[in-house]
Design an enzyme around this catalytic site. Structure first.
Site, PDB file in Angstrom:
ATOM      1  N   ILE A   6      -3.090  -0.305  -3.475  1.00  0.00           N
ATOM      2  CA  ILE A   6      -1.683  -0.668  -3.371  1.00  0.00           C
ATOM      3  C   ILE A   6      -0.886   0.629  -3.264  1.00  0.00           C
ATOM      4  CG2 ILE A   6       0.230  -1.894  -4.456  1.00  0.00           C
ATOM      5  CD1 ILE A   6      -1.946  -3.458  -6.051  1.00  0.00           C
ATOM      6  N   CYS A   7      -0.069   0.718  -2.217  1.00  0.00           N
ATOM      7  CA  CYS A   7       0.612   1.976  -1.940  1.00  0.00           C
ATOM      8  C   CYS A   7       2.059   1.745  -1.515  1.00  0.00           C
ATOM      9  CB  CYS A   7      -0.142   2.710  -0.847  1.00  0.00           C
ATOM     10  SG  CYS A   7      -0.353   1.710   0.634  1.00  0.00           S
ATOM     11  N   ALA A   8       2.729   2.827  -1.159  1.00  0.00           N
ATOM     12  CA  ALA A   8       4.128   2.742  -0.740  1.00  0.00           C
ATOM     13  C   ALA A   8       4.237   2.166   0.674  1.00  0.00           C
ATOM     14  CB  ALA A   8       4.799   4.107  -0.830  1.00  0.00           C
TER      15      ALA A   8
END
Length: 101
Positions: A6-8
């Site tokens: 899960i990232c930006a």
């Protein structure tokens, strides 16, 4: 094993995703990795064995843990993320999975 990153926005995390899958092949680990932005994980996290939060959104770790009840959730170490140190990342994944048992 299925891991959700899960990232930006997914650009640098998609590079890590490819490194992790390559590491899995080289180390005879059945590893499937997907990178999604923070806004998109809620629809798919149930399909994964472990969720990893990228360092740039580590402030969202508590929120992800509260949403993904029953799933191992951890943060990727900043140095391991930046260097693409999959060996260390996978050691942490194994630790998160063991803690969740």
């Amino acid at each position: 094993m299925k891991i959700l990153l899960i990232c930006a926005n997914g650009l640098s995390t998609s590079i890590l995703m490819q490194k992790m899958e390559k590491w899995g092949r080289e180390n005879s680990r059945d590893l499937s990795v997907k990178a999604v932005p923070m806004g998109g994980y809620e629809d798919v996290y149930q399909e994964y064995d472990c969720l990893l939060v990228a360092p740039q959104i580590s402030y969202k770790l508590k929120e992800v843990r509260e949403t993904a009840v029953g799933k191992p959730v951890g943060e990727i170490n900043t140095m391991d993320y930046g260097l693409g140190n999959v060996e260390n990342i996978m050691k942490n994944v194994d630790k998160y999975l063991a803690e969740g048992e």
